[in-house]
Design a protein around this motif. Sequence first.
Motif, short mmCIF file in Angstrom:
data_model
loop_
_atom_site.label_atom_id
_atom_site.label_comp_id
_atom_site.label_asym_id
_atom_site.label_seq_id
_atom_site.Cartn_x
_atom_site.Cartn_y
_atom_site.Cartn_z
N PRO A 34 0.82 -1.09 -0.08
CA PRO A 34 0.00 -0.01 -0.01
C PRO A 34 0.81 1.42 0.11
O PRO A 34 1.82 1.43 0.70
CB PRO A 34 -0.88 -0.21 1.34
N LEU A 35 0.46 1.95 -0.88
CA LEU A 35 0.93 3.72 -0.86
C LEU A 35 -0.01 4.70 -0.50
O LEU A 35 -0.91 4.86 -1.49
CB LEU A 35 1.71 3.62 -2.38
N LEU A 36 -0.03 5.41 0.55
CA LEU A 36 -0.79 6.26 0.95
C LEU A 36 -0.19 7.69 0.50
O LEU A 36 0.86 8.09 1.10
CB LEU A 36 -1.01 6.21 2.49
N LEU A 37 -0.93 8.34 -0.34
CA LEU A 37 -0.57 9.64 -1.08
C LEU A 37 -1.49 10.58 -0.28
O LEU A 37 -2.70 10.75 -0.35
CB LEU A 37 -0.80 9.78 -2.45
N LEU A 38 -0.80 11.91 0.30
CA LEU A 38 -1.58 12.81 1.32
C LEU A 38 -1.30 14.07 0.45
O LEU A 38 -0.01 14.75 0.62
CB LEU A 38 -1.26 12.91 2.71
N HIS A 39 -2.16 14.77 -0.04
CA HIS A 39 -1.99 16.03 -0.62
C HIS A 39 -1.69 17.27 0.37
O HIS A 39 -1.91 17.13 1.64
CB HIS A 39 -3.30 16.38 -1.53
N GLY A 40 -1.43 18.57 -0.05
CA GLY A 40 -1.27 19.58 0.87
C GLY A 40 -2.48 20.47 1.37
O GLY A 40 -3.29 20.24 0.47
N GLU A 41 -2.42 21.37 1.78
CA GLU A 41 -3.27 22.42 2.09
C GLU A 41 -4.04 22.89 0.53
O GLU A 41 -3.21 23.41 -0.10
CB GLU A 41 -2.89 23.37 3.17
N TRP A 42 -5.17 22.98 0.80
CA TRP A 42 -5.85 23.66 -0.53
C TRP A 42 -5.81 22.66 -1.80
O TRP A 42 -6.46 23.11 -2.73
CB TRP A 42 -5.82 24.90 -0.65
N GLN A 43 -5.12 21.75 -1.52
CA GLN A 43 -5.09 20.56 -2.80
C GLN A 43 -6.01 19.77 -2.58
O GLN A 43 -6.90 19.67 -1.83
CB GLN A 43 -3.75 20.04 -2.86
N SER A 44 -6.06 18.83 -3.34
CA SER A 44 -6.78 17.27 -3.26
C SER A 44 -6.19 16.14 -3.75
O SER A 44 -4.99 16.39 -4.55
CB SER A 44 -8.28 17.66 -4.09
N SER A 45 -6.71 15.11 -3.88
CA SER A 45 -5.89 13.70 -4.58
C SER A 45 -5.70 14.18 -6.05
O SER A 45 -5.04 13.48 -6.58
CB SER A 45 -6.86 12.64 -4.31
N ALA A 46 -6.24 15.15 -6.59
CA ALA A 46 -5.96 15.44 -8.24
C ALA A 46 -4.65 15.57 -8.57
O ALA A 46 -4.34 15.42 -9.52
CB ALA A 46 -7.11 16.61 -8.50
N VAL A 47 -3.89 16.33 -7.56
CA VAL A 47 -2.59 16.40 -7.88
C VAL A 47 -1.74 15.18 -8.27
O VAL A 47 -0.82 15.32 -8.74
CB VAL A 47 -1.82 17.23 -6.89
N PHE A 48 -2.06 13.96 -7.49
CA PHE A 48 -1.57 12.68 -7.69
C PHE A 48 -2.11 12.06 -9.01
O PHE A 48 -1.39 10.88 -9.30
CB PHE A 48 -1.78 11.89 -6.59
N ALA A 49 -3.10 12.29 -9.18
CA ALA A 49 -3.87 11.40 -10.44
C ALA A 49 -2.92 11.18 -11.64
O ALA A 49 -2.83 10.02 -12.27
CB ALA A 49 -4.99 12.08 -10.89
N PRO A 50 -2.35 12.14 -12.01
CA PRO A 50 -1.07 11.89 -13.31
C PRO A 50 -0.18 10.62 -12.99
O PRO A 50 0.36 10.25 -14.04
CB PRO A 50 -0.57 13.20 -13.74
#
Length: 260
Positions: A34-50
């Motif tokens: 498992p790899l848990l990806l945590l975005h920053g403030e005012w971001q969302s998981s969208a930043v990891f989608a690519p």
Amino acid sequence: MATSISPCTDQHVPVHPTGRRIWCRFAGTPDKAPLLLLHGEWQSSAVFAPYFELLSRHYYVVAPDLLGHGFSSKPAERSAYTIAAWVEDLASLCCSTLDLDGMHVVAVGRFGMCVLDALQWHVALAERLRAFTILPFPHSYPFSLLTRLASSDVEVSYGAAQELTSLFLPLFPQECAPERASGELLSQVRLVPPQASAELCHLVEYMETEYMRWGKPLMILQTLKDLSCLVTQSDERPVSSQEQDLIALTAPFSLPETSG
């Protein structure tokens, strides 16, 4: 699995016992690490989608929208927006709902620094962590921008969201169309309502001072693009000595064994 949710379908996941809902994006299959990806403030998981397609070849990727962000619940009460509250949500998601073990955790920026510092002291989560890494946010943004984002004036808030979105674009690979990246990020930022944004402003102001005096010995990766270094090299071509050095330099360090 402790619940009947599908572990591979993007969806809202209930957080017990609060009744809040956390939106999660999934990639890969649960038989992988498992790899848990945590975005920053005012971001969302969208930043990891690519990066999902590449990472899912080797990891079971779980990327939640933290409370107040993206498609997750956005309570109005200020007490909901604390580091402890986010960690409890993650504990419920990872331990009770998804039953993840041996997790790699990757997080973005100062926000990630604070969350991961709390994660390693959360007993239920600490014993499930294998390694964690902080990705520095490529830009700093003025606090005045955040306060404009929290404005109840829609025009002011929307203008600030556009500025903030432009700062997030370096997180996307160069081959990702800027219009697509900007559109997705803008829609996600605008999903943070003014009352939630106002409370996040207080939290970020607090983090500005706390972050400077912690100085944790964390391994820092240079950009989000270095996530590729978390992926096992394929056998399609030999790995150069420079690449081997980069992989060794940017590999997340392992947490010490917890004492029984």
